[in-house]
Scaffold this motif. Structure first.
Motif, PDB file in Angstrom:
ATOM      1  N   GLU A 111      23.986 -11.874 -14.185  1.00  0.00           N
ATOM      2  CA  GLU A 111      22.605 -11.668 -13.736  1.00  0.00           C
ATOM      3  C   GLU A 111      21.730 -12.869 -14.100  1.00  0.00           C
ATOM      4  OE1 GLU A 111      21.829  -6.837 -13.920  1.00  0.00           O
ATOM      5  OE2 GLU A 111      21.746  -8.004 -15.782  1.00  0.00           O
ATOM      6  N   ALA A 112      21.817 -13.300 -15.337  1.00  0.00           N
ATOM      7  CA  ALA A 112      20.996 -14.426 -15.786  1.00  0.00           C
ATOM      8  C   ALA A 112      21.312 -15.678 -14.974  1.00  0.00           C
ATOM      9  CB  ALA A 112      21.225 -14.682 -17.275  1.00  0.00           C
ATOM     10  N   SER A 113      22.587 -15.918 -14.718  1.00  0.00           N
ATOM     11  CA  SER A 113      22.986 -17.071 -13.916  1.00  0.00           C
ATOM     12  C   SER A 113      22.400 -16.997 -12.519  1.00  0.00           C
ATOM     13  CB  SER A 113      24.508 -17.147 -13.841  1.00  0.00           C
ATOM     14  OG  SER A 113      24.924 -18.186 -12.973  1.00  0.00           O
ATOM     15  N   ASP A 114      22.511 -15.839 -11.897  1.00  0.00           N
ATOM     16  CA  ASP A 114      22.003 -15.672 -10.532  1.00  0.00           C
ATOM     17  C   ASP A 114      20.494 -15.865 -10.479  1.00  0.00           C
ATOM     18  OD1 ASP A 114      24.562 -15.131  -9.689  1.00  0.00           O
ATOM     19  OD2 ASP A 114      24.294 -12.959  -9.580  1.00  0.00           O
ATOM     20  N   TRP A 115      19.785 -15.303 -11.461  1.00  0.00           N
ATOM     21  CA  TRP A 115      18.322 -15.421 -11.468  1.00  0.00           C
ATOM     22  C   TRP A 115      17.891 -16.866 -11.662  1.00  0.00           C
ATOM     23  CZ3 TRP A 115      18.052 -10.834 -15.397  1.00  0.00           C
ATOM     24  CH2 TRP A 115      18.184  -9.625 -14.704  1.00  0.00           C
ATOM     25  N   LEU A 116      18.541 -17.553 -12.585  1.00  0.00           N
ATOM     26  CA  LEU A 116      18.173 -18.937 -12.857  1.00  0.00           C
ATOM     27  C   LEU A 116      18.466 -19.830 -11.652  1.00  0.00           C
ATOM     28  CD1 LEU A 116      17.174 -21.159 -14.716  1.00  0.00           C
ATOM     29  CD2 LEU A 116      19.469 -21.283 -15.716  1.00  0.00           C
ATOM     30  N   ILE A 117      19.605 -19.667 -11.030  1.00  0.00           N
ATOM     31  CA  ILE A 117      19.952 -20.502  -9.886  1.00  0.00           C
ATOM     32  C   ILE A 117      19.019 -20.236  -8.710  1.00  0.00           C
ATOM     33  CG2 ILE A 117      21.741 -20.885  -8.137  1.00  0.00           C
ATOM     34  CD1 ILE A 117      23.794 -20.609 -10.443  1.00  0.00           C
ATOM     35  N   GLU A 118      18.675 -18.975  -8.489  1.00  0.00           N
ATOM     36  CA  GLU A 118      17.710 -18.656  -7.431  1.00  0.00           C
ATOM     37  C   GLU A 118      16.367 -19.318  -7.716  1.00  0.00           C
ATOM     38  OE1 GLU A 118      15.578 -14.734  -5.328  1.00  0.00           O
ATOM     39  OE2 GLU A 118      16.958 -14.480  -7.024  1.00  0.00           O
ATOM     40  N   HIS A 119      15.945 -19.270  -8.975  1.00  0.00           N
ATOM     41  CA  HIS A 119      14.688 -19.898  -9.362  1.00  0.00           C
ATOM     42  C   HIS A 119      14.737 -21.409  -9.135  1.00  0.00           C
ATOM     43  CE1 HIS A 119      12.059 -21.565 -12.802  1.00  0.00           C
ATOM     44  NE2 HIS A 119      11.275 -21.292 -11.796  1.00  0.00           N
ATOM     45  N   LEU A 120      15.855 -22.028  -9.486  1.00  0.00           N
ATOM     46  CA  LEU A 120      15.964 -23.478  -9.324  1.00  0.00           C
ATOM     47  C   LEU A 120      15.889 -23.891  -7.860  1.00  0.00           C
ATOM     48  CD1 LEU A 120      18.668 -24.430 -11.983  1.00  0.00           C
ATOM     49  CD2 LEU A 120      16.183 -24.658 -12.135  1.00  0.00           C
ATOM     50  N   HIS A 121      16.503 -23.129  -6.978  1.00  0.00           N
ATOM     51  CA  HIS A 121      16.422 -23.460  -5.558  1.00  0.00           C
ATOM     52  C   HIS A 121      14.974 -23.409  -5.072  1.00  0.00           C
ATOM     53  CE1 HIS A 121      20.569 -24.088  -4.533  1.00  0.00           C
ATOM     54  NE2 HIS A 121      20.952 -22.906  -4.997  1.00  0.00           N
ATOM     55  N   GLU A 122      14.214 -22.423  -5.528  1.00  0.00           N
ATOM     56  CA  GLU A 122      12.801 -22.336  -5.158  1.00  0.00           C
ATOM     57  C   GLU A 122      12.012 -23.489  -5.776  1.00  0.00           C
ATOM     58  OE1 GLU A 122      11.567 -18.437  -6.312  1.00  0.00           O
ATOM     59  OE2 GLU A 122      12.759 -17.438  -4.762  1.00  0.00           O
ATOM     60  N   HIS A 123      12.391 -23.860  -6.978  1.00  0.00           N
ATOM     61  CA  HIS A 123      11.745 -24.982  -7.678  1.00  0.00           C
ATOM     62  C   HIS A 123      11.973 -26.284  -6.915  1.00  0.00           C
ATOM     63  CE1 HIS A 123      10.153 -26.831 -11.410  1.00  0.00           C
ATOM     64  NE2 HIS A 123      10.966 -27.830 -11.110  1.00  0.00           N
ATOM     65  N   TYR A 124      13.211 -26.540  -6.508  1.00  0.00           N
ATOM     66  CA  TYR A 124      13.520 -27.752  -5.743  1.00  0.00           C
ATOM     67  C   TYR A 124      12.749 -27.766  -4.426  1.00  0.00           C
ATOM     68  CZ  TYR A 124      17.733 -27.869  -8.768  1.00  0.00           C
ATOM     69  OH  TYR A 124      18.596 -27.883  -9.828  1.00  0.00           O
TER      70      TYR A 124
ATOM     71  N   LEU B  24      24.309 -11.561 -22.224  1.00  0.00           N
ATOM     72  CA  LEU B  24      23.877 -12.790 -22.880  1.00  0.00           C
ATOM     73  C   LEU B  24      24.042 -12.676 -24.392  1.00  0.00           C
ATOM     74  CD1 LEU B  24      20.623 -13.676 -20.908  1.00  0.00           C
ATOM     75  CD2 LEU B  24      22.846 -14.788 -20.727  1.00  0.00           C
ATOM     76  N   PRO B  25      24.828 -13.549 -24.996  1.00  0.00           N
ATOM     77  CA  PRO B  25      25.075 -13.489 -26.444  1.00  0.00           C
ATOM     78  C   PRO B  25      24.092 -14.353 -27.220  1.00  0.00           C
ATOM     79  CG  PRO B  25      26.566 -15.069 -25.448  1.00  0.00           C
ATOM     80  CD  PRO B  25      25.690 -14.545 -24.326  1.00  0.00           C
ATOM     81  N   TYR B  26      22.882 -13.866 -27.365  1.00  0.00           N
ATOM     82  CA  TYR B  26      21.882 -14.654 -28.081  1.00  0.00           C
ATOM     83  C   TYR B  26      22.343 -14.927 -29.507  1.00  0.00           C
ATOM     84  CZ  TYR B  26      18.621 -13.669 -24.285  1.00  0.00           C
ATOM     85  OH  TYR B  26      18.018 -13.591 -23.074  1.00  0.00           O
ATOM     86  N   LEU B  27      22.068 -16.117 -29.996  1.00  0.00           N
ATOM     87  CA  LEU B  27      22.414 -16.470 -31.360  1.00  0.00           C
ATOM     88  C   LEU B  27      21.647 -15.584 -32.334  1.00  0.00           C
ATOM     89  CD1 LEU B  27      22.281 -20.352 -30.990  1.00  0.00           C
ATOM     90  CD2 LEU B  27      24.320 -18.913 -31.055  1.00  0.00           C
TER      91      LEU B  27
END
Length: 371
Positions: free
Chosen positions: A264-277, A337-340
């Protein structure tokens, strides 16, 4: 504030919920606002837009004022030191779709305060009130509400937030957000909430608490201490925009929501980056994406080394491919997500850059701003 709380109104606008994204220069552009809203934020204010007319047609200002496809209400924050100019800026942004105008009297950045804008205005109450009245008057014919973001005061011995907030309410401001630090503190030390509670007790209009709200438990604590009508989250949403749904779930149930899955985190971040670009173009988009990627991975195992590697990549495609592969490897070992256990200290900003600096577009190093 609870799931049973009635909807919050700003003028004619009913907000989706009482969790807000803080306006942060160089961060809360349209793609980031939309991401936070998808993750549970009920309201998002634009990055600070200058009142200087000669900069309105600049690429930077046009990007900051870009609300294409964004769900309403469209809230634009303006900053300046001259009442007529601020009134003109309000009218200009309203003509271009702003449905709420927010006045910036909270930014402590030296670049802003050296020109007596932002939180520096709290040291000159007559000027601050002239600006507030001028903006309210300019917005009134359009039935556009005006809100105010401020600090607790100029310094610890001059906390005038209550007095200024009361005057702003009398002048027609319809909501006040208070960051629990003075201008003198900048982004250092801990936020205090007694002043926000005093502002809430003194006003009839909604009051929003801001500052150091970085977990669902802290959100509950700040609400209890201040009695605020809403919460504004800034730096904690950088790289972790799902904090809004985590807070909403905790306030409604008293239970901690599980971390998102790695996929989920990967998908959300990549979608955000495409909009950012798409907003910034390939070159600037690739450079400014680095901070968002850094924020997203810095608290994960191997995140710091990965962030450093990402900063060597020179294309959007390379960023996406490398990010997708890194998250795939992480997903092979962890479902969520395995937060430290002890989050890594946030990477520092590039030399010469400052929090909320208007010229941070080429900053390659992530930093968490306290907002």
């Amino acid at each position: 504030m609870s799931s049973a709380s009635p909807p919050l109104q700003i003028g004619a606008h009913t907000l989706a919920n009482r969790l807000f994204v803080a306006p942060m220069a160089g961060v809360t552009d349209r793609p980031f606002r939309q991401l936070c809203r998808r993750m549970g934020a009920g309201y998002a204010v634009s990055e600070m837009v200058t009142s200087r007319k000669d900069l309105w047609n600049s690429l930077k200002t046009s990007r900051r004022a870009n609300h294409d496809g964004e769900a309403g209400p469209i809230a634009v924050q303006i900053a300046g030191t001259d009442a007529p100019m601020m009134a003109e800026a309000a009218a200009y942004n309203i003509d271009r779709g702003a449905q709420i105008i927010d006045i910036n009297m909270g930014c402590p950045a030296k670049k802003v305060c050296s020109k007596w804008a932002g939180s520096a205005l709290m040291q000159d109450e007559p000027l601050a009130l002239d600006i507030i009245r001028a903006v309210v008057e300019a917005a009134a014919p359009h039935q556009v509400p005006v809100t105010l973001k401020m600090r607790t005061g100029w310094c610890d011995s001059e906390k005038n937030a209550v007095r200024l907030a009361q005057a702003a309410e009398s002048a027609g401001v319809q909501m006040v957000t208070v960051h629990g630090r003075t201008r003198e503190q900048g982004y250092k030390g801990a936020a205090e909430y007694a002043t926000i509670a005093a502002v809430k007790a003194a006003l009839r209009i909604p009051v929003v608490a801001n500052g150091d709200i970085d977990s669902p438990q802290k959100a509950h604590q700040v609400l209890a201490q201040t009695g605020a009508d809403a919460l504004m989250i800034g730096r904690a949403a950088q790289g972790r925009p799902w904090i809004f749904r985590e807070i909403a779930h905790y306030l409604a149930t008293g239970e901690t929501l599980a971390a998102p899955t790695v996929q989920e985190a990967s998908d959300w971040l990549i979608e955000h980056l495409h909009e950012h670009y798409s907003l910034y173009g390939s070159l600037t988009g690739m450079r400014t994406a680095r901070k968002h990627i850094g924020w997203a991975v810095c608290d994960l195992p191997g995140g710091e080394a990965f962030r450093q590697h990402m900063n060597t990549l020179e294309s959007c495609d390379a960023q996406i491919d490398t990010l997708r592969a890194w998250f795939a490897r992480l997903a092979a070992e962890h479902e969520r997500l395995p937060y430290l256990a002890k989050p890594a200290a946030p990477p520092t900003m590039a030399a010469g850059a400052a929090p909320d600096d208007e010229d941070d577009d080429n900053n390659n190093e992530p930093t968490r701003r306290q907002a």
